[in-house]
Design a protein around this motif. Structure first.
Motif, PDB file in Angstrom:
ATOM      1  N   ILE A  22       0.906  -1.344  -0.092  1.00  0.00           N
ATOM      2  CA  ILE A  22       0.093   0.043  -0.067  1.00  0.00           C
ATOM      3  C   ILE A  22       0.792   1.473   0.062  1.00  0.00           C
ATOM      4  O   ILE A  22       0.506   2.200  -0.795  1.00  0.00           O
ATOM      5  CB  ILE A  22      -0.797  -0.124   1.200  1.00  0.00           C
ATOM      6  N   VAL A  23       1.981   1.088   0.820  1.00  0.00           N
ATOM      7  CA  VAL A  23       2.877   2.283   0.996  1.00  0.00           C
ATOM      8  C   VAL A  23       3.281   2.798  -0.277  1.00  0.00           C
ATOM      9  O   VAL A  23       3.794   3.601  -0.735  1.00  0.00           O
ATOM     10  CB  VAL A  23       3.826   2.375   1.976  1.00  0.00           C
ATOM     11  N   GLY A  24       4.147   1.662  -0.893  1.00  0.00           N
ATOM     12  CA  GLY A  24       4.682   1.667  -2.295  1.00  0.00           C
ATOM     13  C   GLY A  24       3.806   2.180  -3.334  1.00  0.00           C
ATOM     14  O   GLY A  24       4.322   3.169  -4.206  1.00  0.00           O
ATOM     15  N   GLY A  25       2.206   1.707  -3.461  1.00  0.00           N
ATOM     16  CA  GLY A  25       1.732   2.294  -4.446  1.00  0.00           C
ATOM     17  C   GLY A  25       1.076   3.749  -4.049  1.00  0.00           C
ATOM     18  O   GLY A  25       1.210   4.509  -5.090  1.00  0.00           O
ATOM     19  N   PHE A 126       8.052  11.377  -0.224  1.00  0.00           N
ATOM     20  CA  PHE A 126       9.190  11.165   0.759  1.00  0.00           C
ATOM     21  C   PHE A 126       8.603  10.567   2.089  1.00  0.00           C
ATOM     22  O   PHE A 126       9.288   9.682   2.636  1.00  0.00           O
ATOM     23  CB  PHE A 126       9.918  12.578   0.927  1.00  0.00           C
ATOM     24  N   ILE A 127       7.647  11.030   2.561  1.00  0.00           N
ATOM     25  CA  ILE A 127       7.206  10.624   3.737  1.00  0.00           C
ATOM     26  C   ILE A 127       6.906   9.076   3.552  1.00  0.00           C
ATOM     27  O   ILE A 127       6.849   8.491   4.622  1.00  0.00           O
ATOM     28  CB  ILE A 127       5.678  11.340   4.216  1.00  0.00           C
ATOM     29  N   ALA A 128       6.062   8.893   2.346  1.00  0.00           N
ATOM     30  CA  ALA A 128       5.490   7.348   2.360  1.00  0.00           C
ATOM     31  C   ALA A 128       6.934   6.551   2.108  1.00  0.00           C
ATOM     32  O   ALA A 128       7.141   5.402   2.613  1.00  0.00           O
ATOM     33  CB  ALA A 128       5.023   7.132   1.178  1.00  0.00           C
ATOM     34  N   THR A 129       8.083   6.851   1.584  1.00  0.00           N
ATOM     35  CA  THR A 129       9.200   6.240   1.589  1.00  0.00           C
ATOM     36  C   THR A 129       9.861   5.895   2.750  1.00  0.00           C
ATOM     37  O   THR A 129      10.263   4.735   2.956  1.00  0.00           O
ATOM     38  CB  THR A 129      10.107   7.009   0.311  1.00  0.00           C
ATOM     39  N   VAL A 130       9.940   7.211   3.467  1.00  0.00           N
ATOM     40  CA  VAL A 130      10.500   6.754   4.938  1.00  0.00           C
ATOM     41  C   VAL A 130       9.720   6.066   5.593  1.00  0.00           C
ATOM     42  O   VAL A 130      10.422   5.112   6.501  1.00  0.00           O
ATOM     43  CB  VAL A 130      10.744   8.339   5.508  1.00  0.00           C
ATOM     44  N   THR A 131       8.395   6.083   5.527  1.00  0.00           N
ATOM     45  CA  THR A 131       7.641   5.231   6.269  1.00  0.00           C
ATOM     46  C   THR A 131       7.741   3.784   5.929  1.00  0.00           C
ATOM     47  O   THR A 131       8.247   2.743   6.866  1.00  0.00           O
ATOM     48  CB  THR A 131       6.069   5.508   5.971  1.00  0.00           C
ATOM     49  N   ALA A 132       7.992   3.350   4.607  1.00  0.00           N
ATOM     50  CA  ALA A 132       8.476   1.987   4.361  1.00  0.00           C
ATOM     51  C   ALA A 132       9.647   1.491   4.633  1.00  0.00           C
ATOM     52  O   ALA A 132       9.564   0.531   5.510  1.00  0.00           O
ATOM     53  CB  ALA A 132       8.196   1.929   2.703  1.00  0.00           C
ATOM     54  N   THR A 151       4.770  10.776   9.171  1.00  0.00           N
ATOM     55  CA  THR A 151       3.665  11.815   8.563  1.00  0.00           C
ATOM     56  C   THR A 151       3.435  12.886   9.791  1.00  0.00           C
ATOM     57  O   THR A 151       3.595  14.047   9.286  1.00  0.00           O
ATOM     58  CB  THR A 151       2.325  11.004   8.716  1.00  0.00           C
ATOM     59  N   VAL A 152       3.725  12.563  10.949  1.00  0.00           N
ATOM     60  CA  VAL A 152       3.873  13.651  12.080  1.00  0.00           C
ATOM     61  C   VAL A 152       4.875  14.396  11.949  1.00  0.00           C
ATOM     62  O   VAL A 152       4.688  15.780  12.078  1.00  0.00           O
ATOM     63  CB  VAL A 152       3.566  12.629  13.319  1.00  0.00           C
TER      64      VAL A 152
END
Length: 181
Positions: A22-25, A126-132, A151-152
């Protein structure tokens, strides 16, 4: 960013990690559309077209496939990740519907508006990538911390830069064609 997003798929699929998928998409959609908004900014004659609709279709699949999986299987045992799924899905659905709404009116927006969209999408990617990365490499209890911490931390940066390059309501008014006397 696309390379990093694709590696998320490469890790998520063999491991069966639905949420990394999901985060990758999510990250891929934001990267592609962030770049696309920059193209629209540079070329006012560019129209919303085939690839833009493909991006939106894949974005909806990024939400629908995991949602189907969650509904089909025992969603009660997923725990805190269910909250994360709803947060990311709500953000992505909001972007998808907004992009569809603006698709036919792109010629009415200023270059500043496109820059604002570009900044928001690229920072979001960038946020999603760091999250992954965090989810794969840092174990937290509860796991929601690793999913939502980037995200925060980084949303205030998005707010800062979108305010720095603020688009005024005057810039958003439709461009009126000039008439020759």
């Amino acid at each position: 960013m696309i390379g990093i997003s694709i590696t998320a798929f490469g890790i998520a699929i063999p491991k069966g990690n639905l949420f990394l998928l999901i985060v990758g998409g999510f990250s891929t959609y934001m990267t592609l559309t962030g770049y696309r908004f920059l193209q629209f900014r540079r070329n006012s004659k560019l129209k919303f077209g085939f690839w833009d609709y493909i991006f939106i279709g894949v974005g909806f699949l990024t939400v629908l496939i995991p949602a189907g999986y969650i509904i089909q299987f025992d969603w009660k045992n997923i725990g805190g990740i269910l909250i994360v799924f709803f947060v990311f899905s709500a953000i992505l659905i909001s972007m998808l519907t907004t992009d569809l709404f603006h698709a036919k009116k792109l010629s009415t927006y200023s270059k500043g508006w496109f820059l604002n969209r570009h900044i928001s999408r690229m920072m979001g990617a960038f946020i999603a990538t760091v999250t992954a990365f965090l989810v794969q490499n840092w174990q937290t209890d509860p796991i929601v911390i690793a999913w939502l911490l980037p995200t925060v931390i980084f949303v205030p940066l998005i707010i800062y830069f979108t305010k720095k390059f603020k688009v005024t309501s005057k810039q958003l008014k439709p461009k009126m064609p000039t008439q020759n006397p």
